[in-house]
Design an enzyme around this catalytic site. Structure first.
Site, short mmCIF file in Angstrom:
data_model
loop_
_atom_site.label_atom_id
_atom_site.label_comp_id
_atom_site.label_asym_id
_atom_site.label_seq_id
_atom_site.Cartn_x
_atom_site.Cartn_y
_atom_site.Cartn_z
N LYS A 9 0.83 -1.20 0.00
CA LYS A 9 0.00 0.00 0.00
C LYS A 9 0.87 1.26 0.00
CE LYS A 9 -3.71 -2.36 2.51
NZ LYS A 9 -4.69 -2.22 3.61
N TYR A 49 -12.21 -2.66 -3.17
CA TYR A 49 -12.69 -2.76 -1.78
C TYR A 49 -14.22 -2.79 -1.69
CZ TYR A 49 -8.08 -2.20 0.38
OH TYR A 49 -6.79 -2.39 0.81
N ASN A 112 -1.89 -0.28 7.14
CA ASN A 112 -1.32 -1.58 7.55
C ASN A 112 -0.40 -2.18 6.48
OD1 ASN A 112 -3.28 -2.36 5.78
ND2 ASN A 112 -4.38 -3.71 7.18
N HIS A 115 -1.73 -5.47 1.50
CA HIS A 115 -2.99 -6.20 1.36
C HIS A 115 -2.72 -7.56 0.75
CE1 HIS A 115 -7.09 -7.15 -0.03
NE2 HIS A 115 -6.50 -7.53 -1.15
N GLU A 126 -9.27 -10.00 -7.87
CA GLU A 126 -8.34 -8.88 -7.73
C GLU A 126 -7.26 -8.92 -8.81
OE1 GLU A 126 -7.26 -9.37 -3.59
OE2 GLU A 126 -9.23 -8.63 -2.94
P1 CMP Z 1 -6.97 -4.92 3.81
O1 CMP Z 1 -6.40 -6.27 4.09
O2 CMP Z 1 -6.41 -4.16 2.67
O3 CMP Z 1 -8.54 -5.05 3.62
C1 CMP Z 1 -9.47 -4.06 4.02
C2 CMP Z 1 -8.81 -2.91 4.71
O4 CMP Z 1 -9.65 -2.08 5.44
C3 CMP Z 1 -7.84 -3.45 5.75
O5 CMP Z 1 -6.73 -4.02 5.12
C4 CMP Z 1 -7.56 -2.20 6.58
O6 CMP Z 1 -6.45 -1.47 6.10
C5 CMP Z 1 -8.81 -1.40 6.38
N1 CMP Z 1 -9.52 -1.25 7.64
C6 CMP Z 1 -10.04 -2.21 8.40
N2 CMP Z 1 -10.60 -1.67 9.50
C7 CMP Z 1 -10.42 -0.34 9.42
C8 CMP Z 1 -10.77 0.75 10.25
N3 CMP Z 1 -11.42 0.57 11.42
N4 CMP Z 1 -10.41 1.98 9.85
C9 CMP Z 1 -9.77 2.16 8.67
N5 CMP Z 1 -9.40 1.15 7.84
C10 CMP Z 1 -9.72 -0.08 8.22
#
Ligand code: CMP
Length: 132
Positions: A9, A49, A112, A115, A126
């Site tokens: 990301k 998403y 985070n 993904h 995807e």
């Molecule tokens: P990802 O694995 O990319 O899939 C969905 C994403 O939503 C997840 O990683 C997080 O980065 C994001 N996400 C999940 N919970 C929250 C939250 N409470 N606030 C913001 N982003 C979130």
């Protein structure tokens, strides 16, 4: 052989973690099949998403994922979806185990680092979105 989709990301890309993440997946034994650097359009981000579109963080998630370049990649190997997710670690980096990518480099769920697809069906969807 199963394929999975992994995307470094904008936060991981900005911090120069692409090489570290590729290296960890390679050392685990997965094979890199395709990769590209791109900045997501809002349209692609919303489609990628779409399962989260009713969540209250959806707008922030789209803002964040379109905020800079990402490294999109396709990996192959036995059980590659689950294997990549174990290498990546729990969604919330604060809870991710040390030794995982998110456990070692992340702190908050909204940024985070990386993904990974959550099922073989998501992986194929995807991969289709990013690689046609
Ligand atoms: P990802 O694995 O990319 O899939 C969905 C994403 O939503 C997840 O990683 C997080 O980065 C994001 N996400 C999940 N919970 C929250 C939250 N409470 N606030 C913001 N982003 C979130």
């Amino acid at each position: 052989m199963e394929r999975t989709f992994v995307m470094v990301k904008p936060d991981g890309f900005r911090r120069g973690l692409v090489g570290e993440i590729v290296s960890r997946l390679e050392r685990k034994g997965l094979t890199l099949r395709e990769a590209r650097v791109l900045t997501l359009t809002r349209e692609l981000a919303e489609e990628h998403y779409r399962e989260h579109r009713d969540k209250k963080f959806f707008g922030e998630l789209v803002d964040f994922i379109t905020s800079g370049p990402v490294f999109a990649s396709v990996w192959e190997g036995p059980d590659s979806v689950a294997v990549a997710r174990r290498v990546i670690g729990s969604t919330n980096p604060a809870e991710a185990a040390p030794g995982t990518i998110r456990g070692d480099f992340g702190l908050t769920v909204d940024s985070n680092i990386v993904h990974g697809s959550d099922s073989p069906a998501s992986a194929e969807r995807e991969i289709g979105l990013f690689f046609g």
